[in-house]
Enzyme design. Structure first.
Site, PDB file in Angstrom:
ATOM      1  N   LYS A 196       0.843  -1.195   0.000  1.00 47.03           N
ATOM      2  CA  LYS A 196       0.000   0.000   0.000  1.00 47.03           C
ATOM      3  C   LYS A 196       0.881   1.250   0.000  1.00 47.03           C
ATOM      4  O   LYS A 196       0.692   2.156  -0.791  1.00 47.03           O
ATOM      5  CB  LYS A 196      -0.908  -0.042   1.226  1.00 47.03           C
ATOM      6  CG  LYS A 196      -1.852   1.110   1.339  1.00 47.03           C
ATOM      7  CD  LYS A 196      -2.798   0.935   2.515  1.00 47.03           C
ATOM      8  CE  LYS A 196      -3.491   2.269   2.777  1.00 47.03           C
ATOM      9  NZ  LYS A 196      -4.428   2.218   3.883  1.00 47.03           N
ATOM     10  N   GLU A 202      10.452  -4.676   4.577  1.00 43.36           N
ATOM     11  CA  GLU A 202      10.516  -6.091   4.187  1.00 43.36           C
ATOM     12  C   GLU A 202      10.236  -6.242   2.690  1.00 43.36           C
ATOM     13  O   GLU A 202      10.958  -6.922   1.961  1.00 43.36           O
ATOM     14  CB  GLU A 202       9.464  -6.915   4.959  1.00 43.36           C
ATOM     15  CG  GLU A 202       9.731  -7.065   6.435  1.00 43.36           C
ATOM     16  CD  GLU A 202       9.079  -5.977   7.268  1.00 43.36           C
ATOM     17  OE1 GLU A 202       8.811  -4.873   6.732  1.00 43.36           O
ATOM     18  OE2 GLU A 202       8.830  -6.228   8.462  1.00 43.36           O
ATOM     19  N   GLY A 254      -4.908  -1.880   4.860  1.00 48.24           N
ATOM     20  CA  GLY A 254      -4.121  -3.021   4.377  1.00 48.24           C
ATOM     21  C   GLY A 254      -4.802  -4.358   4.632  1.00 48.24           C
ATOM     22  O   GLY A 254      -4.927  -5.199   3.734  1.00 48.24           O
ATOM     23  N   ARG A 255      -5.286  -4.567   5.849  1.00 44.36           N
ATOM     24  CA  ARG A 255      -5.867  -5.874   6.203  1.00 44.36           C
ATOM     25  C   ARG A 255      -7.276  -6.062   5.651  1.00 44.36           C
ATOM     26  O   ARG A 255      -7.891  -7.109   5.870  1.00 44.36           O
ATOM     27  CB  ARG A 255      -5.834  -6.057   7.719  1.00 44.36           C
ATOM     28  CG  ARG A 255      -6.478  -4.935   8.517  1.00 44.36           C
ATOM     29  CD  ARG A 255      -6.124  -4.997   9.995  1.00 44.36           C
ATOM     30  NE  ARG A 255      -6.620  -3.854  10.764  1.00 44.36           N
ATOM     31  CZ  ARG A 255      -6.004  -2.681  10.867  1.00 44.36           C
ATOM     32  NH1 ARG A 255      -4.864  -2.471  10.228  1.00 44.36           N
ATOM     33  NH2 ARG A 255      -6.511  -1.701  11.592  1.00 44.36           N
ATOM     34  N   GLU A 340      -4.904  -6.635  14.781  1.00 48.03           N
ATOM     35  CA  GLU A 340      -4.423  -5.315  14.369  1.00 48.03           C
ATOM     36  C   GLU A 340      -5.570  -4.305  14.415  1.00 48.03           C
ATOM     37  O   GLU A 340      -5.357  -3.113  14.617  1.00 48.03           O
ATOM     38  CB  GLU A 340      -3.808  -5.366  12.959  1.00 48.03           C
ATOM     39  CG  GLU A 340      -2.912  -4.178  12.649  1.00 48.03           C
ATOM     40  CD  GLU A 340      -2.056  -4.365  11.402  1.00 48.03           C
ATOM     41  OE1 GLU A 340      -0.862  -4.075  11.444  1.00 48.03           O
ATOM     42  OE2 GLU A 340      -2.594  -4.784  10.357  1.00 48.03           O
ATOM     43  N   HIS A 371      -4.629 -33.328  17.490  1.00 43.57           N
ATOM     44  CA  HIS A 371      -3.473 -34.128  17.901  1.00 43.57           C
ATOM     45  C   HIS A 371      -2.347 -33.241  18.396  1.00 43.57           C
ATOM     46  O   HIS A 371      -1.194 -33.672  18.465  1.00 43.57           O
ATOM     47  CB  HIS A 371      -3.017 -34.999  16.722  1.00 43.57           C
ATOM     48  CG  HIS A 371      -4.098 -35.941  16.287  1.00 43.57           C
ATOM     49  ND1 HIS A 371      -4.285 -37.182  16.850  1.00 43.57           N
ATOM     50  CD2 HIS A 371      -5.109 -35.782  15.389  1.00 43.57           C
ATOM     51  CE1 HIS A 371      -5.338 -37.768  16.289  1.00 43.57           C
ATOM     52  NE2 HIS A 371      -5.856 -36.930  15.410  1.00 43.57           N
ATOM     53  N   LYS A 500       9.087  -0.852  14.420  1.00 43.75           N
ATOM     54  CA  LYS A 500       9.690  -0.516  13.107  1.00 43.75           C
ATOM     55  C   LYS A 500      10.783   0.525  13.279  1.00 43.75           C
ATOM     56  O   LYS A 500      11.868   0.409  12.709  1.00 43.75           O
ATOM     57  CB  LYS A 500       8.620   0.065  12.169  1.00 43.75           C
ATOM     58  CG  LYS A 500       7.662  -0.932  11.572  1.00 43.75           C
ATOM     59  CD  LYS A 500       6.783  -0.227  10.535  1.00 43.75           C
ATOM     60  CE  LYS A 500       5.554  -1.016  10.184  1.00 43.75           C
ATOM     61  NZ  LYS A 500       4.621  -0.316   9.320  1.00 43.75           N
TER      62      LYS A 500
HETATM   63  O1  F6P Z   1       1.046  -2.704   2.271  1.00 42.77           O
HETATM   64  P1  F6P Z   1       2.130  -2.105   3.076  1.00 42.77           P
HETATM   65  O2  F6P Z   1       2.096  -0.605   3.072  1.00 42.77           O
HETATM   66  O3  F6P Z   1       3.475  -2.621   2.623  1.00 42.77           O
HETATM   67  O4  F6P Z   1       1.935  -2.528   4.578  1.00 42.77           O
HETATM   68  C1  F6P Z   1       1.953  -3.863   4.966  1.00 42.77           C
HETATM   69  C2  F6P Z   1       1.374  -4.081   6.332  1.00 42.77           C
HETATM   70  O5  F6P Z   1       2.106  -3.355   7.308  1.00 42.77           O
HETATM   71  C3  F6P Z   1       1.247  -2.815   8.279  1.00 42.77           C
HETATM   72  O6  F6P Z   1       1.187  -1.462   8.104  1.00 42.77           O
HETATM   73  C4  F6P Z   1       1.694  -3.134   9.680  1.00 42.77           C
HETATM   74  O7  F6P Z   1       3.053  -3.052   9.837  1.00 42.77           O
HETATM   75  C5  F6P Z   1      -0.088  -3.473   8.002  1.00 42.77           C
HETATM   76  O8  F6P Z   1      -1.154  -2.751   8.475  1.00 42.77           O
HETATM   77  C6  F6P Z   1      -0.049  -3.624   6.528  1.00 42.77           C
HETATM   78  O9  F6P Z   1      -0.995  -4.546   6.091  1.00 42.77           O
END
Ligand code: F6P
Length: 532
Positions: A196, A202, A254-255, A340, A371, A500
């Protein structure tokens, strides 16, 4: 008197009784809800008519109906970020119109959906090719909401996947991308960078790694990259052709984003028509949520059962237990969606919450969990409300006998949690085996199941794209209703920021470019150990 008092009093009065004693011939029907072919049974909980009425009053006085109308109308209910909350617009029908700042947002939603569908068709048909020919593999690089939704759904809808294979890379741990790329051909791989913000460390680190991997075999790797983001300026700076950049607005959290372009990998896997069915399922649940009276409203009742167990009965966790192997990633998906969204300690006005925040969500598919951790669920000292999911039929007609066994196990677990096994029953079983006296007594105590443990069952015909859409929208609205009742903003996520920031500051320390001055003793010692 607070809005919680009635329910707290009812809990005190009723907590000693056995759920089994609530059953008469009508309870199962009266304490369940249906929506477009799906059944939610909450009769195996300690909720009776009086408690349900109090829960429904709680929803009313909390303003669920007003907030629901506000969300669907495009009002800026995410007020710590000044944003509307309109994931529902991503699955809205042709007739809909939703305005943000006086502008109907749906024409643009439809334009982008059509662009995604055209691109997905090109990838699937071979009209879009890599340097080595037709695309065989798609690698979605994203994390959190830009990964969990499509990854969960690609697994869930595997029987419908007839496009290129889809893979997902999320973790900054190089092991993840290494293992995914190993064995793929860079000349026939499409990389989708899903972020987003297009700043997530990452995702950007993995995207760079993928680009280098591709550059070893492909002259112009950017030509095999697509992006999904709200940040058009950053995707352009990254060198991705705007024709393969699929944007969305900041009013999609995002979620909550898998309904739009973040679902591109899923759309490529199952095709735009099946993806439309997924949207239709979500839309059907929206319609139900908007129109069904609260007592017959599945998301509202699912939320109220959740509030009853967590905020009133004090059960800190809930287990999501899909008896559907292809929903193996649903618990992980719901962990982000629920924790979240509702894992917050202050109300919208900044005051402390009056109750606990949302619960810890966890789970694994059945029968595997049986199990592993069901021992604690049945005999541990803490009560874990269990949410079972199960389909009437699977996708493997020649393995129908296995599906039957799966369903039997699901229902048996819910029954065992409800019924339990008394000391007398345990004694009788052991006496039949010849045990007597003190040894019988000792052994019997180990075989007692307290029972009276609550569970719910969400049952559906089959895990189709439509059903998956219903299930995901159901949980989204459940989170929304719980958030409104708790009085929090379910749509921001400030709690992810601090870690972060500290990680960014620790990077130069680990590289040896900065010292550990100002760090606590534990962190400094761990840095010394890990730096080697
Ligand atoms: O889509 P982006 O901006 O890379 O964010 C990834 C995820 O990181 C977050 O901001 C949390 O760290 C989530 O809410 C989001 O889904």
């Amino acid at each position: 008197m607070s809005k919680w008092s009635d329910l707290q009093r009812l809990h005190e009065v009723k907590k000693g009784r056995h759920i089994l004693d609530l059953f008469d011939e009508s309870r199962a029907g009266e304490f369940s809800v249906t929506a477009d072919g799906m059944l939610f049974d909450y009769s195996k909980t300690n909720i009776d008519g009086e408690t349900r009425a109090a829960l429904l009053r709680l929803a009313e006085v909390s303003g669920v109906a007003e907030k629901r109308a506000a969300m669907f109308s495009g009002a800026k209910i995410n007020d710590t970020e000044g944003r509307a909350v309109l994931h529902v617009a991503l699955r809205a029908g042709e007739e809909a119109r939703i305005e943000v700042d006086g502008k109907d947002v749906l024409p643009e939603v439809r334009r982008i959906r059509a662009a995604c569908a055209a691109f997905a068709r090109d990838v699937r048909s071979g009209a879009f090719r890599g340097a080595g020919g037709r695309i065989t593999d798609v690698v979605n690089i994203g994390i959190g909401g830009s990964d969990l939704g499509p990854a969960m759904a690609c697994l869930a809808l595997a029987p419908y996947a007839d496009g290129p294979r889809c893979h997902f890379v999320s973790n900054v741990d190089g092991a993840h991308i290494h293992d995914v790329l190993q064995g793929l051909d860079p000349t026939t791989t499409l990389v989708i960078v899903a972020s987003k913000t297009f700043t997530t460390i990452e995702t950007m680190t993995n995207a760079d790694t993928a680009k280098r991997w591709m550059a070893a075999k492909v002259a112009n790797p950017a030509a095999q990259f697509a992006a999904v983001s709200t940040a058009g300026d950053r995707t352009a700076a990254y060198g991705i052709d705007p024709a393969r950049v699929f944007g969305f607005e900041d009013w999609v959290g995002g979620r909550y984003s898998m309904w739009g372009p973040i679902g591109l990998s899923l759309m490529i896997a199952i095709g735009p028509e099946a993806f439309d069915q997924f949207l239709a399922g979500g839309r059907a649940m929206d319609r139900h949520f908007l129109t069904a009276p609260f007592a017959a409203n599945m998301p509202v009742m699912l939320a109220l059962v959740g509030v009853w167990h967590n905020q009133i009965c004090g059960h800190a966790t809930r287990a999501v237990l899909p008896y559907d192997q292809r929903l193996a990633r649903l618990p992980a998906y719901l962990q982000q969606l629920e924790m979240e969204s509702n894992g917050k300690r202050v109300a919208i006005d900044g005051s402390d919450l009056e109750t606990h925040s949302g619960p810890v969500v966890w789970g694994e598919p059945g029968t595997n969990g049986q199990h592993a951790f069901y021992q604690l669920i049945h005999q541990g000292t803490r009560v874990v409300p269990c949410e079972f999911l199960v389909a009437r039929k699977g996708h493997e007609p020649d393995l129908a006998h296995q599906h039957l066994l799966l369903v039997a196990n699901c229902l048996a677990q819910a029954e065992a949690l409800l019924r339990g096994r008394s000391l007398q029953e345990a004694r009788a079983i052991l006496a039949k085996k010849g045990l007597t006296g003190a040894e019988l007594e000792r052994q019997a105590r180990h075989r007692v199941f307290p029972g009276n443990r609550p569970s719910t069952v969400l049952a559906y015909e089959q895990l189709t794209p439509f059903t998956l859409g219903q299930i995901i929208a159901l949980y989204e609205h459940r989170v929304f209703v719980e958030g409104v009742i708790l009085g929090i903003n379910s749509f921001d996520q400030w709690g992810v920021e601090l870690g972060k920031e500290l990680a960014l500051a620790l990077q130069p320390v680990l590289e040896g470019r900065a010292d550990t001055g100002g760090k606590d003793g534990s962190t400094a010692a761990l840095v010394a150990f890990l730096r080697g």
